[in-house]
Structures are given as C-alpha cells and as structure tokens.
Design a protein around this motif. Structure first.
Motif, short mmCIF file in Angstrom:
data_model
loop_
_atom_site.label_atom_id
_atom_site.label_comp_id
_atom_site.label_asym_id
_atom_site.label_seq_id
_atom_site.Cartn_x
_atom_site.Cartn_y
_atom_site.Cartn_z
N LEU A 28 -24.77 -146.00 -25.05
CA LEU A 28 -23.50 -145.31 -25.17
C LEU A 28 -23.26 -144.37 -23.98
O LEU A 28 -22.13 -144.27 -23.48
N LEU A 29 -24.33 -143.68 -23.57
CA LEU A 29 -24.20 -142.79 -22.41
C LEU A 29 -23.84 -143.57 -21.15
O LEU A 29 -23.01 -143.14 -20.35
N LYS A 30 -24.46 -144.73 -20.97
CA LYS A 30 -24.17 -145.55 -19.80
C LYS A 30 -22.70 -145.95 -19.80
O LYS A 30 -22.02 -145.83 -18.78
N LYS A 31 -22.20 -146.40 -20.94
CA LYS A 31 -20.79 -146.77 -21.05
C LYS A 31 -19.89 -145.55 -20.81
O LYS A 31 -18.85 -145.64 -20.16
N TYR A 32 -20.32 -144.38 -21.31
CA TYR A 32 -19.53 -143.16 -21.16
C TYR A 32 -19.40 -142.77 -19.69
O TYR A 32 -18.31 -142.46 -19.21
N GLU A 50 -17.36 -142.24 -27.94
CA GLU A 50 -17.44 -140.87 -27.42
C GLU A 50 -17.62 -139.88 -28.56
O GLU A 50 -18.38 -138.91 -28.44
N ARG A 51 -16.94 -140.12 -29.66
CA ARG A 51 -17.10 -139.26 -30.83
C ARG A 51 -18.53 -139.34 -31.36
O ARG A 51 -19.12 -138.33 -31.74
N ALA A 52 -19.11 -140.54 -31.36
CA ALA A 52 -20.49 -140.72 -31.83
C ALA A 52 -21.45 -139.95 -30.92
O ALA A 52 -22.39 -139.31 -31.40
N LEU A 53 -21.22 -140.01 -29.62
CA LEU A 53 -22.08 -139.27 -28.68
C LEU A 53 -21.94 -137.76 -28.93
O LEU A 53 -22.94 -137.04 -28.96
N ARG A 54 -20.71 -137.28 -29.08
CA ARG A 54 -20.48 -135.86 -29.29
C ARG A 54 -21.17 -135.41 -30.58
O ARG A 54 -21.85 -134.39 -30.61
N ASP A 55 -21.03 -136.18 -31.63
CA ASP A 55 -21.66 -135.83 -32.91
C ASP A 55 -23.18 -135.81 -32.78
O ASP A 55 -23.85 -134.93 -33.31
N TYR A 56 -23.71 -136.79 -32.05
CA TYR A 56 -25.17 -136.86 -31.90
C TYR A 56 -25.69 -135.61 -31.18
O TYR A 56 -26.64 -134.97 -31.64
N GLU A 112 -26.61 -130.74 -22.77
CA GLU A 112 -25.98 -129.53 -22.26
C GLU A 112 -24.54 -129.80 -21.83
O GLU A 112 -23.65 -128.97 -22.05
N LEU A 113 -24.30 -130.99 -21.26
CA LEU A 113 -22.95 -131.36 -20.87
C LEU A 113 -22.04 -131.44 -22.08
O LEU A 113 -20.95 -130.87 -22.10
N PHE A 114 -22.48 -132.12 -23.13
CA PHE A 114 -21.65 -132.26 -24.32
C PHE A 114 -21.46 -130.93 -25.03
O PHE A 114 -20.40 -130.69 -25.61
N LEU A 115 -22.48 -130.06 -25.01
CA LEU A 115 -22.32 -128.73 -25.61
C LEU A 115 -21.28 -127.93 -24.84
O LEU A 115 -20.47 -127.22 -25.44
N ALA A 116 -21.30 -128.02 -23.52
CA ALA A 116 -20.33 -127.29 -22.71
C ALA A 116 -18.91 -127.82 -22.93
O ALA A 116 -17.95 -127.06 -23.02
N LEU A 117 -18.80 -129.15 -23.03
CA LEU A 117 -17.48 -129.75 -23.25
C LEU A 117 -16.94 -129.43 -24.64
O LEU A 117 -15.73 -129.32 -24.83
N ALA A 118 -17.84 -129.27 -25.60
CA ALA A 118 -17.40 -128.99 -26.97
C ALA A 118 -16.81 -127.59 -27.06
O ALA A 118 -15.86 -127.35 -27.80
#
Length: 160
Positions: free
Chosen positions: A6-10, A20-26, A42-48
């Motif tokens: 999923l990260l590679k596709k992202y 993307e929602r699944a990645l964010r939730d994870y 850390e990237l997803f935490l900052a974006l959230a």
C-alpha cells in the motif's frame, strides 16, 4: 494487501482513497510499528494533524484563468508561428542575396593618360612615404636612446 504494498502504491501516486484511508488508520491506530516504517508513521501522523484549507474563491479564479488562456491562447500561438515563419523567410532571402551576389572586385583602370605625369605623382607619393618612414625611424631611435638611459639607471640602482 500488505502495508508495504500500500505504501508503494501511495508513494507512486496510484493508491485509491480507500487504500489511503487504510494506511492512515493503520499508522494512527497502531501501537507499535516496524522500525523500517517509523518514518512513514511520522509522515502520516504529521499529515493527520494538518488541516488543509482551500482559499475562498480559488476554484472560480482557476476556472476564469483557464477560460482566459483557452480563449486567447490559440490565436496568440498562431501569430507566433506566422511571425517566426516570416522572420525565417526574410533571413533566408537576405542570405541568398549575399550568397548569389558576385563580389565587386577592384577595377584596374588607368588613371593617367600621360605616363610622365603618372611617374611624377608616383615619385611624390614615394617621397612622402619615405619622409614619414624616416620620421618614424628617428622617433624609434630617440625611444631606443631613452630606453638605454633607463636601463643604465636600473643597472646602477641594482649594483648598489
């Protein structure tokens, strides 16, 4: 699907909103993540935590700018092609003109009807050239004498 896929596709920009929602939730809900995924977490935490807000009227301004570009763009582009083509034709014509033109060489013609008069004028020209040459040579001799004096002074200075 695994998180790494999923990260590679992202990161390639090919992920769907659901992925993307699944990645964010994870990353937001996982208590612990693999150490190799820590930077991603850390990237997803900052974006959230970031709230992205679009300026008011941005959509309308963009639409108006696009409409103006498309309305005036093709006509302007055609004139650029026409002007560029005209300039190329003018340069080509100028180049052909100079290439096909025969050079005007010096024309040799008698300027004197009387050979004695021609000899007298040639003698005067040679006398003038000789006088100027002699004057230039005397100036060179004077300069040479001055250079000799300067060399003597410099030599004397270094001998002391």
């Amino acid at each position: 699907m695994k998180i790494r896929q999923l990260l590679k596709k992202y990161y390639e920009g090919c992920s769907t909103p659901e992925e993307e929602r699944a990645l964010r939730d994870y990353f937001l809900n996982a208590a612990e993540t693999d150490a190799s995924l820590q930077a991603d977490r850390e990237l997803f935490l900052a974006l959230a935590g970031a709230e992205i807000r679009m300026p008011d009227g941005l959509s309308r301004r963009l639409e108006r700018a696009i409409e103006q570009r498309t309305a005036a763009g093709p006509g302007r582009r055609i004139w650029r092609y026409v002007a560029g083509s005209a300039a190329a034709v003018v340069l080509l014509c100028i180049g052909l003109f100079f290439m096909t033109r025969e050079p005007a060489g010096p024309s040799l013609a008698d300027t004197f009807d009387d050979p004695q008069e021609a000899a007298m004028v040639a003698g005067k020209a040679l006398a003038f050239i000789s006088g100027e040459l002699n004057r230039g040579l005397s100036r060179v001799a004077d300069a040479d004498a001055e250079i000799g004096k300067v060399n003597q002074i410099i030599t004397k200075y270094f001998e002391e």
